[in-house]
Design a protein around this motif. Sequence first.
Motif, PDB file in Angstrom:
ATOM      1  N   TYR A  66     -51.473  38.053 -78.018  1.00  0.00           N
ATOM      2  CA  TYR A  66     -51.401  38.335 -79.452  1.00  0.00           C
ATOM      3  C   TYR A  66     -50.988  37.100 -80.250  1.00  0.00           C
ATOM      4  CZ  TYR A  66     -52.476  43.296 -79.580  1.00  0.00           C
ATOM      5  OH  TYR A  66     -53.134  44.503 -79.531  1.00  0.00           O
ATOM      6  N   ARG A  67     -50.174  36.218 -79.668  1.00  0.00           N
ATOM      7  CA  ARG A  67     -49.845  34.969 -80.366  1.00  0.00           C
ATOM      8  C   ARG A  67     -51.115  34.144 -80.577  1.00  0.00           C
ATOM      9  NH1 ARG A  67     -45.610  34.708 -76.574  1.00  0.00           N
ATOM     10  NH2 ARG A  67     -46.422  32.803 -75.618  1.00  0.00           N
ATOM     11  N   ASP A  81     -54.219  35.364 -80.741  1.00  0.00           N
ATOM     12  CA  ASP A  81     -55.040  36.064 -81.722  1.00  0.00           C
ATOM     13  C   ASP A  81     -54.527  35.830 -83.137  1.00  0.00           C
ATOM     14  OD1 ASP A  81     -57.177  38.203 -82.231  1.00  0.00           O
ATOM     15  OD2 ASP A  81     -55.411  39.105 -83.172  1.00  0.00           O
ATOM     16  N   GLN A  82     -53.221  35.768 -83.287  1.00  0.00           N
ATOM     17  CA  GLN A  82     -52.604  35.660 -84.600  1.00  0.00           C
ATOM     18  C   GLN A  82     -52.925  34.320 -85.276  1.00  0.00           C
ATOM     19  OE1 GLN A  82     -51.054  38.646 -85.148  1.00  0.00           O
ATOM     20  NE2 GLN A  82     -50.967  38.121 -87.322  1.00  0.00           N
ATOM     21  N   VAL A  83     -53.143  33.265 -84.498  1.00  0.00           N
ATOM     22  CA  VAL A  83     -53.390  31.952 -85.102  1.00  0.00           C
ATOM     23  C   VAL A  83     -54.869  31.650 -85.295  1.00  0.00           C
ATOM     24  CG1 VAL A  83     -51.234  31.008 -84.203  1.00  0.00           C
ATOM     25  CG2 VAL A  83     -53.342  30.706 -82.880  1.00  0.00           C
ATOM     26  N   GLN A  88     -43.447  33.607 -89.029  1.00  0.00           N
ATOM     27  CA  GLN A  88     -44.063  34.897 -89.294  1.00  0.00           C
ATOM     28  C   GLN A  88     -45.158  35.197 -88.288  1.00  0.00           C
ATOM     29  OE1 GLN A  88     -42.722  36.866 -91.802  1.00  0.00           O
ATOM     30  NE2 GLN A  88     -43.887  38.455 -90.728  1.00  0.00           N
ATOM     31  N   VAL A  89     -45.855  34.159 -87.818  1.00  0.00           N
ATOM     32  CA  VAL A  89     -46.834  34.334 -86.741  1.00  0.00           C
ATOM     33  C   VAL A  89     -46.166  34.956 -85.524  1.00  0.00           C
ATOM     34  CG1 VAL A  89     -48.215  33.087 -85.017  1.00  0.00           C
ATOM     35  CG2 VAL A  89     -48.440  32.521 -87.439  1.00  0.00           C
ATOM     36  N   ASP A 135     -45.097  38.624 -86.300  1.00  0.00           N
ATOM     37  CA  ASP A 135     -46.232  39.550 -86.380  1.00  0.00           C
ATOM     38  C   ASP A 135     -46.818  39.824 -85.001  1.00  0.00           C
ATOM     39  OD1 ASP A 135     -45.831  39.595 -89.078  1.00  0.00           O
ATOM     40  OD2 ASP A 135     -47.608  38.409 -89.578  1.00  0.00           O
ATOM     41  N   ALA A 136     -46.947  38.770 -84.176  1.00  0.00           N
ATOM     42  CA  ALA A 136     -47.485  38.958 -82.825  1.00  0.00           C
ATOM     43  C   ALA A 136     -46.558  39.851 -82.004  1.00  0.00           C
ATOM     44  CB  ALA A 136     -47.661  37.607 -82.141  1.00  0.00           C
ATOM     45  N   ARG A 142     -46.780  43.471 -83.223  1.00  0.00           N
ATOM     46  CA  ARG A 142     -48.049  44.108 -82.835  1.00  0.00           C
ATOM     47  C   ARG A 142     -47.981  44.597 -81.386  1.00  0.00           C
ATOM     48  NH1 ARG A 142     -52.970  40.222 -84.007  1.00  0.00           N
ATOM     49  NH2 ARG A 142     -54.160  42.054 -83.324  1.00  0.00           N
TER      50      ARG A 142
END
Length: 224
Positions: free
Chosen positions: A51-52, A54-56, A65-66, A69-70, A73
């Motif tokens: 997810y980290r 995907d987030q970037v 915040q990245v 949020d990861a 999620r």
Amino acid sequence: MASTNFRPQYISFDCYGTLINFQLDATTRHLLSGRLAEEQWPAFKAMFRGYRYDQVCGDYYAYEQVLEDAFNRVCRRWGLEPTEGAGARFGDAVRGWGAHDDVPRPLEIMGRNYPLVILSNADHSFLDISVPRLGATFHAVYSAEQAGAYKPRYQAFEFMLDSLAASPEDFLHVSSHTRYDLMPAHDLGFTNTVYFDRGYDPHSPGYNYTTVRSLDELNGQLGL
């Protein structure tokens, strides 16, 4: 490397994980304390990493915040409540990390012979703290914040190229991350790339990188 006689104009590095010891597990475990069984940890850890990434892949926004949020999620995927302030906790952890023990001495030797560059997936406020711990002089340090994009987006690499008025062929790019660095670098025409194998990613030999397990080994290949 494409040739043992290759002398790059710049040697560029990923920072966190490659040079700075990436130690996110301890903070992640603390945020999950009492909410996740030990046998579930490996699966949660792997999903958080995914997810980290995907987030970037979208538009740039602040690194803390990245991370938050990861993390949140993944928590939702596991039926866990989000953690307020998780990003700040992760950010404090990142600012506390130091260089891998095997980095400062060979990196300093390398820096006496080549201009060193960092292209990092962190904001500049993190790099201002972390880079001095590496024990070498850098010609340039570029952040995702400056580029307006995170790796693996091409925009991050293009920012480095444009800032240095250079071409991909001018670089030897070194990273412990295949997905963030070596795959997009290959696609953009970086013909000399090095996978510094710290065990983070599976090997992807189709991307034509050289594998090393230490900077001393890389210095040897550079004739240093």
